[in-house]
Design a protein around this motif. Sequence first.
Motif, PDB file in Angstrom:
ATOM      1  N   LEU A  57       2.159   1.770  -3.451  1.00  0.00           N
ATOM      2  CA  LEU A  57       1.094   2.227  -4.354  1.00  0.00           C
ATOM      3  C   LEU A  57       0.780   3.702  -4.152  1.00  0.00           C
ATOM      4  O   LEU A  57       0.546   4.436  -5.120  1.00  0.00           O
ATOM      5  CB  LEU A  57      -0.167   1.389  -4.127  1.00  0.00           C
TER       6      LEU A  57
ATOM      7  N   GLU B  30      -2.098  -3.211  -7.058  1.00  0.00           N
ATOM      8  CA  GLU B  30      -3.490  -3.147  -6.605  1.00  0.00           C
ATOM      9  C   GLU B  30      -4.178  -4.492  -6.736  1.00  0.00           C
ATOM     10  O   GLU B  30      -5.000  -4.865  -5.886  1.00  0.00           O
ATOM     11  CB  GLU B  30      -4.221  -2.059  -7.393  1.00  0.00           C
TER      12      GLU B  30
ATOM     13  N   ALA C  45      -6.467   1.405   2.370  1.00  0.00           N
ATOM     14  CA  ALA C  45      -6.427   0.758   1.063  1.00  0.00           C
ATOM     15  C   ALA C  45      -7.612   1.173   0.206  1.00  0.00           C
ATOM     16  O   ALA C  45      -7.469   1.439  -0.994  1.00  0.00           O
ATOM     17  CB  ALA C  45      -6.402  -0.756   1.235  1.00  0.00           C
TER      18      ALA C  45
ATOM     19  N   ARG D  94       1.596  -0.059 -11.016  1.00  0.00           N
ATOM     20  CA  ARG D  94       0.624   0.211  -9.952  1.00  0.00           C
ATOM     21  C   ARG D  94      -0.527  -0.776  -9.970  1.00  0.00           C
ATOM     22  O   ARG D  94      -0.930  -1.315  -8.922  1.00  0.00           O
ATOM     23  CB  ARG D  94       0.109   1.650 -10.099  1.00  0.00           C
ATOM     24  N   ARG D  95      -1.104  -1.026 -11.134  1.00  0.00           N
ATOM     25  CA  ARG D  95      -2.276  -1.902 -11.200  1.00  0.00           C
ATOM     26  C   ARG D  95      -1.948  -3.324 -10.772  1.00  0.00           C
ATOM     27  O   ARG D  95      -2.795  -4.005 -10.175  1.00  0.00           O
ATOM     28  CB  ARG D  95      -2.848  -1.879 -12.611  1.00  0.00           C
TER      29      ARG D  95
ATOM     30  N   HIS E 240      -7.126   4.656  -1.122  1.00  0.00           N
ATOM     31  CA  HIS E 240      -6.206   4.646  -2.264  1.00  0.00           C
ATOM     32  C   HIS E 240      -6.907   4.165  -3.530  1.00  0.00           C
ATOM     33  O   HIS E 240      -6.774   4.781  -4.598  1.00  0.00           O
ATOM     34  CB  HIS E 240      -4.999   3.746  -1.988  1.00  0.00           C
ATOM     35  N   LEU E 241      -7.644   3.086  -3.426  1.00  0.00           N
ATOM     36  CA  LEU E 241      -8.313   2.523  -4.606  1.00  0.00           C
ATOM     37  C   LEU E 241      -9.384   3.473  -5.138  1.00  0.00           C
ATOM     38  O   LEU E 241      -9.640   3.501  -6.350  1.00  0.00           O
ATOM     39  CB  LEU E 241      -8.904   1.160  -4.269  1.00  0.00           C
TER      40      LEU E 241
ATOM     41  N   LEU F 120       0.824  -1.207   0.000  1.00  0.00           N
ATOM     42  CA  LEU F 120       0.000   0.000   0.000  1.00  0.00           C
ATOM     43  C   LEU F 120       0.861   1.260   0.000  1.00  0.00           C
ATOM     44  O   LEU F 120       0.575   2.212  -0.733  1.00  0.00           O
ATOM     45  CB  LEU F 120      -0.943   0.004   1.204  1.00  0.00           C
TER      46      LEU F 120
END
Length: 321
Positions: free
Chosen positions: A183, A206, A244, A202-203, A247-248, A180
Amino acid sequence: MAMPDVGVDWLLDADPTLRWQVERDVVGAPSAVWEATRARTTVEGHGARLLSLQDHDGQWAGGAFFPAGFVDSGGDGQPWTATTWSLTTLREWGVDAEPLRRRGTAELLAANARWEYDDLPYWGGEVDACINAMTLANGQWLGADVAALVDWFAEHQLADGGWNCEWVEGAQRSSFHSTLNSLRGLLSYEIATGDIRVASIRRAGEEYLLSRNLFRRASTGEVVGPWATRFVYPARWVYSVLGAADHLRMAASVDGVGPDPRMADAIALIRAARRDDGTWLQGGRHPGAVWFQTDVPPGEPSRWLTLIGTRVLAWWDDHHR
């Protein structure tokens, strides 16, 4: 954005570092309103106070990650006063970098700051993924050349898609915490620069979190640890499903997509932690020296956590009505 019971005025009665985000993310105020509040963060409140604590050599507390002369006694926790933590805090509060740029902070740190690990140059980063993520985002914010750190993250991404700060000790599996934090740094850099190298890196990170529903072990499906469902502000380096999910939320906005359905169980945990009046309680404080406190003691309603929880649930609910 509707809030159950708790008055928006309570959220707005806050330091400018928090208030401008409430105006933007909860109230939905015109950009001129929240931008004006955000501009105040350099001249009043927490932002101005932390800016004033910078040393003449560009550092805070005389050190890169730890204060000068710090000796780990094993019982008092890590101090949160040194340069990297202070810069990260200012940036995440939305404080304009211009005062620091006028002081030549990037150049001063290049000349005066060295990592405690192997005395490495500050803007080159070191071996810790969490530290390098903060350095990537902070460096871009201040105008330092940190582009090489994007390649570092690509080279040190583990086979399962995430990162682990203990890779130097042979770790082959990613850490929720390290992933995290990595990211966050990558997304901040991507938003600011549009660097096309970042999105795929990044993806994949995630996906590591999403494939585990943000809080489950891949091997057993059990909760990865009690920290995953404990909400604390400031979070520092510690993972939670709330951090998290926030962030998403930001990453989905960048990617132009809605919430991933695999977040549903984590969202339920966040919703369950909300009290009837719409607030979230402060879950604790990470031990260690701070310049000054920026949120309430444990057990009291936290404006910061309520802001984050409210905007996460609103984002999720807006896409599922």
